[in-house]
Motif scaffolding. Structure first.
Motif, PDB file in Angstrom:
ATOM      1  N   LEU A   1       0.853  -1.187   0.000  1.00  0.00           N
ATOM      2  CA  LEU A   1       0.000   0.000   0.000  1.00  0.00           C
ATOM      3  C   LEU A   1       0.889   1.237   0.000  1.00  0.00           C
ATOM      4  O   LEU A   1       1.486   1.593   1.027  1.00  0.00           O
ATOM      5  CB  LEU A   1      -0.920   0.012   1.220  1.00  0.00           C
ATOM      6  CG  LEU A   1      -2.040  -1.029   1.252  1.00  0.00           C
ATOM      7  CD1 LEU A   1      -2.849  -0.893   2.535  1.00  0.00           C
ATOM      8  CD2 LEU A   1      -2.945  -0.876   0.039  1.00  0.00           C
ATOM      9  N   LEU A   2       0.972   1.893  -1.151  1.00  0.00           N
ATOM     10  CA  LEU A   2       1.815   3.065  -1.311  1.00  0.00           C
ATOM     11  C   LEU A   2       0.989   4.241  -1.812  1.00  0.00           C
ATOM     12  O   LEU A   2       0.024   4.065  -2.567  1.00  0.00           O
ATOM     13  CB  LEU A   2       2.957   2.781  -2.293  1.00  0.00           C
ATOM     14  CG  LEU A   2       3.890   1.619  -1.935  1.00  0.00           C
ATOM     15  CD1 LEU A   2       4.906   1.401  -3.049  1.00  0.00           C
ATOM     16  CD2 LEU A   2       4.592   1.868  -0.606  1.00  0.00           C
ATOM     17  N   LEU A   3       1.358   5.423  -1.375  1.00  0.00           N
ATOM     18  CA  LEU A   3       0.681   6.626  -1.839  1.00  0.00           C
ATOM     19  C   LEU A   3       0.910   6.824  -3.338  1.00  0.00           C
ATOM     20  O   LEU A   3       1.925   6.375  -3.882  1.00  0.00           O
ATOM     21  CB  LEU A   3       1.201   7.838  -1.076  1.00  0.00           C
ATOM     22  CG  LEU A   3       0.862   7.901   0.411  1.00  0.00           C
ATOM     23  CD1 LEU A   3       1.705   8.971   1.099  1.00  0.00           C
ATOM     24  CD2 LEU A   3      -0.619   8.186   0.606  1.00  0.00           C
TER      25      LEU A   3
ATOM     26  N   GLU B   1      -7.260   7.723   3.084  1.00  0.00           N
ATOM     27  CA  GLU B   1      -7.897   6.926   2.026  1.00  0.00           C
ATOM     28  C   GLU B   1      -7.136   5.637   1.781  1.00  0.00           C
ATOM     29  O   GLU B   1      -7.727   4.566   1.598  1.00  0.00           O
ATOM     30  CB  GLU B   1      -7.957   7.752   0.748  1.00  0.00           C
ATOM     31  CG  GLU B   1      -8.647   7.047  -0.407  1.00  0.00           C
ATOM     32  CD  GLU B   1      -8.759   7.922  -1.645  1.00  0.00           C
ATOM     33  OE1 GLU B   1      -9.076   7.367  -2.717  1.00  0.00           O
ATOM     34  OE2 GLU B   1      -8.530   9.144  -1.545  1.00  0.00           O
ATOM     35  N   LEU B   2      -5.801   5.710   1.793  1.00  0.00           N
ATOM     36  CA  LEU B   2      -4.987   4.518   1.563  1.00  0.00           C
ATOM     37  C   LEU B   2      -5.206   3.487   2.660  1.00  0.00           C
ATOM     38  O   LEU B   2      -5.349   2.285   2.384  1.00  0.00           O
ATOM     39  CB  LEU B   2      -3.514   4.925   1.501  1.00  0.00           C
ATOM     40  CG  LEU B   2      -2.513   3.809   1.196  1.00  0.00           C
ATOM     41  CD1 LEU B   2      -2.573   3.439  -0.285  1.00  0.00           C
ATOM     42  CD2 LEU B   2      -1.095   4.237   1.564  1.00  0.00           C
ATOM     43  N   LEU B   3      -5.241   3.932   3.905  1.00  0.00           N
ATOM     44  CA  LEU B   3      -5.348   2.994   5.022  1.00  0.00           C
ATOM     45  C   LEU B   3      -6.725   2.353   5.130  1.00  0.00           C
ATOM     46  O   LEU B   3      -6.878   1.347   5.824  1.00  0.00           O
ATOM     47  CB  LEU B   3      -4.977   3.695   6.324  1.00  0.00           C
ATOM     48  CG  LEU B   3      -3.490   4.043   6.465  1.00  0.00           C
ATOM     49  CD1 LEU B   3      -3.241   4.899   7.697  1.00  0.00           C
ATOM     50  CD2 LEU B   3      -2.641   2.771   6.524  1.00  0.00           C
ATOM     51  N   LEU B   4      -7.720   2.915   4.464  1.00  0.00           N
ATOM     52  CA  LEU B   4      -9.012   2.231   4.393  1.00  0.00           C
ATOM     53  C   LEU B   4      -8.889   0.898   3.670  1.00  0.00           C
ATOM     54  O   LEU B   4      -9.717   0.001   3.861  1.00  0.00           O
ATOM     55  CB  LEU B   4     -10.038   3.117   3.675  1.00  0.00           C
ATOM     56  CG  LEU B   4     -10.642   4.257   4.496  1.00  0.00           C
ATOM     57  CD1 LEU B   4     -11.510   5.137   3.600  1.00  0.00           C
ATOM     58  CD2 LEU B   4     -11.457   3.725   5.663  1.00  0.00           C
TER      59      LEU B   4
ATOM     60  N   THR C   1      -5.542  -5.360   7.536  1.00  0.00           N
ATOM     61  CA  THR C   1      -5.682  -5.733   8.949  1.00  0.00           C
ATOM     62  C   THR C   1      -5.942  -4.543   9.863  1.00  0.00           C
ATOM     63  O   THR C   1      -6.110  -4.748  11.073  1.00  0.00           O
ATOM     64  CB  THR C   1      -4.410  -6.460   9.445  1.00  0.00           C
ATOM     65  OG1 THR C   1      -3.279  -5.576   9.345  1.00  0.00           O
ATOM     66  CG2 THR C   1      -4.157  -7.722   8.624  1.00  0.00           C
ATOM     67  N   LEU C   2      -5.979  -3.331   9.353  1.00  0.00           N
ATOM     68  CA  LEU C   2      -6.233  -2.167  10.205  1.00  0.00           C
ATOM     69  C   LEU C   2      -7.712  -2.103  10.558  1.00  0.00           C
ATOM     70  O   LEU C   2      -8.555  -1.937   9.678  1.00  0.00           O
ATOM     71  CB  LEU C   2      -5.810  -0.885   9.491  1.00  0.00           C
ATOM     72  CG  LEU C   2      -5.952   0.405  10.313  1.00  0.00           C
ATOM     73  CD1 LEU C   2      -4.863   0.477  11.374  1.00  0.00           C
ATOM     74  CD2 LEU C   2      -5.904   1.630   9.415  1.00  0.00           C
TER      75      LEU C   2
ATOM     76  N   ARG D   1     -11.389  -0.866  11.517  1.00  0.00           N
ATOM     77  CA  ARG D   1     -12.082   0.376  11.178  1.00  0.00           C
ATOM     78  C   ARG D   1     -12.140   1.333  12.366  1.00  0.00           C
ATOM     79  O   ARG D   1     -12.072   2.552  12.188  1.00  0.00           O
ATOM     80  CB  ARG D   1     -13.496   0.064  10.658  1.00  0.00           C
ATOM     81  CG  ARG D   1     -13.514  -0.544   9.249  1.00  0.00           C
ATOM     82  CD  ARG D   1     -12.807   0.366   8.267  1.00  0.00           C
ATOM     83  NE  ARG D   1     -12.714  -0.200   6.936  1.00  0.00           N
ATOM     84  CZ  ARG D   1     -13.510   0.111   5.923  1.00  0.00           C
ATOM     85  NH1 ARG D   1     -14.499   0.973   6.128  1.00  0.00           N
ATOM     86  NH2 ARG D   1     -13.334  -0.424   4.748  1.00  0.00           N
ATOM     87  N   GLU D   2     -12.261   0.784  13.574  1.00  0.00           N
ATOM     88  CA  GLU D   2     -12.304   1.675  14.727  1.00  0.00           C
ATOM     89  C   GLU D   2     -10.957   2.361  14.941  1.00  0.00           C
ATOM     90  O   GLU D   2     -10.892   3.499  15.418  1.00  0.00           O
ATOM     91  CB  GLU D   2     -12.719   0.923  15.991  1.00  0.00           C
ATOM     92  CG  GLU D   2     -11.839  -0.240  16.390  1.00  0.00           C
ATOM     93  CD  GLU D   2     -12.292  -1.562  15.768  1.00  0.00           C
ATOM     94  OE1 GLU D   2     -11.934  -2.617  16.352  1.00  0.00           O
ATOM     95  OE2 GLU D   2     -13.007  -1.536  14.749  1.00  0.00           O
ATOM     96  N   THR D   3      -9.845   1.668  14.571  1.00  0.00           N
ATOM     97  CA  THR D   3      -8.535   2.308  14.653  1.00  0.00           C
ATOM     98  C   THR D   3      -8.415   3.402  13.610  1.00  0.00           C
ATOM     99  O   THR D   3      -7.892   4.488  13.885  1.00  0.00           O
ATOM    100  CB  THR D   3      -7.426   1.267  14.463  1.00  0.00           C
ATOM    101  OG1 THR D   3      -7.531   0.264  15.480  1.00  0.00           O
ATOM    102  CG2 THR D   3      -6.057   1.903  14.539  1.00  0.00           C
ATOM    103  N   HIS D   4      -8.909   3.138  12.410  1.00  0.00           N
ATOM    104  CA  HIS D   4      -8.898   4.171  11.374  1.00  0.00           C
ATOM    105  C   HIS D   4      -9.703   5.388  11.823  1.00  0.00           C
ATOM    106  O   HIS D   4      -9.284   6.539  11.628  1.00  0.00           O
ATOM    107  CB  HIS D   4      -9.456   3.610  10.062  1.00  0.00           C
ATOM    108  CG  HIS D   4      -9.370   4.573   8.916  1.00  0.00           C
ATOM    109  ND1 HIS D   4     -10.303   5.572   8.714  1.00  0.00           N
ATOM    110  CD2 HIS D   4      -8.458   4.694   7.913  1.00  0.00           C
ATOM    111  CE1 HIS D   4      -9.977   6.262   7.637  1.00  0.00           C
ATOM    112  NE2 HIS D   4      -8.867   5.754   7.130  1.00  0.00           N
ATOM    113  N   ALA D   5     -10.845   5.153  12.439  1.00  0.00           N
ATOM    114  CA  ALA D   5     -11.677   6.258  12.911  1.00  0.00           C
ATOM    115  C   ALA D   5     -10.961   7.062  13.991  1.00  0.00           C
ATOM    116  O   ALA D   5     -11.092   8.288  14.066  1.00  0.00           O
ATOM    117  CB  ALA D   5     -13.002   5.729  13.448  1.00  0.00           C
TER     118      ALA D   5
END
Length: 312
Positions: free
Chosen positions: A51-53, A103-106, A110-111, A113-117
């Motif tokens: 996953l790269l920008l 957007e990338l980390l969505l 394994t991340l 969703r609550e961590t992303h939030a």
């Protein structure tokens, strides 16, 4: 001659033979461990090399950082502090970089969703003064901080844990330009600092998923490729140090998955790190050593080699 003291936690370090006798020739690159390409088994650490920008966005952000922050050759670090409720604290190119990381980390496999939030919770506008009676703002407003570091080949940073009395949980780091190997090691003095209240707020447990604890002396070296995004939360944020050895090149495991490694020469690298400030920490000028055990040293303090410390 007494042995040289190690650099302070978070100090900038430079690969140099200046302190060695003239007749001693040391190849500093041969002392490095082989860096893994995938994320190590440390609970709360997320990094996917696949996953790269986008290249155009990363290149544009790199050029903007160099021209905006590092036009003066004596500067190698800039910090930007937002205010609680202010979503426009950063230059547009840094805001765009943060949005792209979100957007990338969505798409991270394994991340949670609550961590992303938690990492990318929007900064709400301040409530109108005065708020209606009985309708105060829900929860404290949070302010964002960004630190932008310039690393030239041969420069590094001593192992550290980001300030415990200034920054909250959830750190997002972006690598622009060249890549580098980052070492993660157990922070003995901070073991157990991630308290039960935080654990309960995150859904309980001791970091969740996998091992990563291990005994004394455990460490992992991880290759951070250009345009990659690193996330540190929970145990990885509070109980492991991270640092970059001052080397000209890194040993990295073979990209094809074979049993071997390759040299990766370091180029100019810019790291952009986004963190949440604890309540009141956006007020610059207080002591950063006001901690329980004096271990709150990190990349913002005592940088050595390649320039002076700059705070914005």
């Amino acid at each position: 001659m007494p042995p040289e003291s190690p650099p302070p936690q978070g100090a900038r370090t430079t690969a140099t033979a200046a302190a060695l006798p003239d007749n001693v020739n040391v190849d500093i690159t041969n002392t490095s461990a082989i860096s893994r390409r995938s994320a190590p088994p440390i609970p709360g650490l997320f990094m996917d090399p696949a996953l790269l920008l986008p290249t155009d966005l990363a290149d544009s952000a790199l050029r903007a950082c160099m021209s905006t922050f590092f036009a003066d050759a004596g500067i190698n670090q800039v910090m930007l502090f937002g205010r609680a409720g202010d979503a426009t604290a950063f230059p547009p190119f840094l805001s765009a970089l943060l949005d792209a990381a979100s957007e990338l980390l969505l798409r991270h496999p394994t991340l949670p969703r609550e961590t992303h939030a938690m990492l990318f919770a929007p900064t709400p506008p301040p409530p109108p003064p005065p708020p209606p009676e009985g309708h105060g703002h829900d929860g404290p407003l949070r302010a964002r901080q960004a630190i932008v570091n310039l690393y030239r080949p041969g420069e590094g940073i001593a192992p550290h844990v980001d300030l415990l009395n200034r920054f909250g949980d959830g750190i997002v780091g972006v690598s622009l330009g060249g890549g580098a190997s980052m070492r993660f090691a157990r922070a003995q003095a901070t073991r157990g600092r991630w308290d039960a209240d935080d654990a309960a707020a995150q859904g309980g447990g001791g970091g969740g998923g996998g091992g990563g604890g291990g005994g004394d002396g455990e460490f992992h070296e991880v290759w951070l490729p250009p345009r990659s995004v690193l996330v540190l939360t929970r145990e990885a944020r509070y109980e492991w140090t991270h640092g970059i050895a001052p080397r000209m090149r890194d040993k990295v495991e073979d990209a094809a998955g074979r049993d071997g490694w390759q040299w990766h020469e370091r180029g100019v690298r810019v790291s952009v790190t986004f963190r949440w400030l604890l309540p009141g920490a956006e007020i610059v000028g207080g002591s950063d050593t006001n901690s329980d055990d004096g271990m709150d040293c990190e990349m913002d303090a005592g940088r050595q080699g390649g320039g002076r410390n700059e705070k914005a």
